[in-house]
Design an enzyme around this catalytic site. Sequence first.
Site, short mmCIF file in Angstrom:
data_model
loop_
_atom_site.label_atom_id
_atom_site.label_comp_id
_atom_site.label_asym_id
_atom_site.label_seq_id
_atom_site.Cartn_x
_atom_site.Cartn_y
_atom_site.Cartn_z
N LYS A 20 0.63 -0.79 0.06
CA LYS A 20 0.11 0.11 0.44
C LYS A 20 1.16 1.53 0.22
O LYS A 20 0.09 2.02 -0.20
CB LYS A 20 -1.04 -0.08 1.08
N LYS B 117 -4.99 -10.04 -6.51
CA LYS B 117 -5.86 -10.45 -6.23
C LYS B 117 -6.99 -9.26 -6.52
O LYS B 117 -6.72 -8.14 -6.39
CB LYS B 117 -5.39 -10.28 -4.62
N LYS C 165 -11.23 -3.36 -4.00
CA LYS C 165 -11.46 -3.05 -3.45
C LYS C 165 -11.50 -1.80 -4.80
O LYS C 165 -11.57 -0.37 -5.03
CB LYS C 165 -12.07 -2.11 -2.54
P1 TYM Z 1 -11.01 -5.19 3.89
O1 TYM Z 1 -12.05 -4.93 4.23
O2 TYM Z 1 -9.89 -5.45 3.22
O3 TYM Z 1 -11.61 -6.97 4.03
C1 TYM Z 1 -12.45 -7.91 4.66
C2 TYM Z 1 -12.56 -9.39 4.44
O4 TYM Z 1 -12.45 -9.65 2.97
C3 TYM Z 1 -11.25 -10.49 2.81
N1 TYM Z 1 -11.31 -10.62 1.02
C4 TYM Z 1 -10.55 -11.54 0.52
N2 TYM Z 1 -10.78 -12.92 1.08
C5 TYM Z 1 -11.19 -13.46 -0.38
N3 TYM Z 1 -10.68 -12.52 -1.70
C6 TYM Z 1 -10.19 -12.07 -1.90
N4 TYM Z 1 -9.54 -11.32 -3.29
C7 TYM Z 1 -10.90 -10.80 -0.76
N5 TYM Z 1 -10.39 -9.51 -0.40
C8 TYM Z 1 -10.80 -8.72 0.88
C9 TYM Z 1 -10.23 -10.27 3.72
O5 TYM Z 1 -9.60 -10.71 3.57
C10 TYM Z 1 -11.27 -9.36 5.23
O6 TYM Z 1 -11.38 -10.94 5.66
N6 TYM Z 1 -7.79 -5.84 7.80
C11 TYM Z 1 -8.77 -6.11 7.44
C12 TYM Z 1 -9.89 -5.43 8.93
C13 TYM Z 1 -9.73 -5.54 9.62
C14 TYM Z 1 -10.25 -7.08 10.48
C15 TYM Z 1 -10.16 -6.96 11.81
C16 TYM Z 1 -10.50 -8.33 9.94
C17 TYM Z 1 -9.80 -5.02 10.70
N7 TYM Z 1 -9.85 -5.03 12.23
C18 TYM Z 1 -9.89 -7.24 13.21
C19 TYM Z 1 -10.29 -9.12 11.23
C20 TYM Z 1 -10.00 -8.47 12.24
C21 TYM Z 1 -9.44 -5.62 5.98
O7 TYM Z 1 -8.29 -4.40 5.97
O8 TYM Z 1 -10.04 -6.21 5.25
#
Ligand code: TYM
Length: 354
Positions: free
Chosen positions: A115, A217, A220
């Site tokens: 990032k 991957k 968004k």
């Molecule tokens: P975020 O918002 O990027 O994504 C949310 C969830 O979606 C999953 N994900 C995917 N899974 C499979 N294939 C993909 N292409 C894909 N893109 C996204 C992510 O693995 C995630 O589970 N840091 C985290 C948010 C967070 C969090 C937490 C998660 C903040 N605090 C505590 C668990 C526990 C994030 O940015 O996810």
Amino acid sequence: MNSFEPRVFSGVQPTGNLTLGNYLGAIKKFVALQDTNNCIYCVVDLHALTVNPNPEELIDGTRSIAAAFLAAGIDPVANIVFNQSRVHEHAELAWVFNCVARMGWLNRMTQFKEKAGKDRENASVGLFAYPTLMAADILAYRGTHVPVGDDQKQHLELARDIAQKFNNDYSKRIGDLQLGVPVTVGEETVNGYFPLTEPIIEGPATRIMSLRDGTKKMSKSDPSDLSRINLTDTADDIAKKIRKAKTDPEPLPGETDGLAGRPEAENLVNIYAALSETDMGEVLRDFGGQQFSVFKPALAELAIEKLDPLATEMRKLLDDSGYLDQVLAAGADRASAIARETMGDVKRIVGLSG
Ligand code: TYM
């Protein structure tokens, strides 16, 4: 293994549109887990500040993730659904963890490297410290299980490292205050305050890839909208994106081994498997030997059948933002009660007042 009360926690960041990756990799699993677990699902709006969204987009984005949770079938009464910024203990505990985590640990985080790109000097301190806030999210509730996609694995390892160092650094005090729970690492059991959280990264959809490049991957933040299916896409959008998805000229193989070296084909078969709740072997038993001209329309039909009702329900919920805010506020009250207790213990353990 440890003897903490089992509790599922996970979060989704309100930046950009939710994708099929978020749905299959995370939200669909959140729904399945609620039948057998105490679950807390959080819209992590503090995390969204690390990428500097505009304030109106952040407010809308937060509601839109809450709408997706509810539309997917998460019950906000049986579980806790809220947004992070309503519970100030997340930020407070993150500060304590900033003082536990080591620079070297955070320097290894691949997501920060990706990032921040080449211009690291210009990345925000928040982006660098992102994983300590994530550890605080989970551990404010002493969460034991965290369903996520594969891309969050390294962050969860860091949350375990933080919990373990906290437990070790303060073990005497935790014992003196009688706040400890036995935590086993390898052969050794210590009296710890925080559990070593287990990630739940399983099933066919742990890593959904871009429709334009099977080695990247689905995200968004990809500049190409054709690379992803958004949860708010119309049936026509979904059909068009699958039709235009990159593939290769070969027919589908009869067995999963035949997908080796064919990342785009593997991704589409994987998506089909996740949407239809089977596995890739099963999908190839049905479609092995077929051309993409046959497989793609079948996949589009399946994706529309599963996603269109979700989009319709999300739109309906988003028309009533008052209701969504009410759900988030009620969830935050219940979350606060737990997080307040944890933060009170942590303050006593480390020697802070309040
Ligand atoms: P975020 O918002 O990027 O994504 C949310 C969830 O979606 C999953 N994900 C995917 N899974 C499979 N294939 C993909 N292409 C894909 N893109 C996204 C992510 O693995 C995630 O589970 N840091 C985290 C948010 C967070 C969090 C937490 C998660 C903040 N605090 C505590 C668990 C526990 C994030 O940015 O996810």
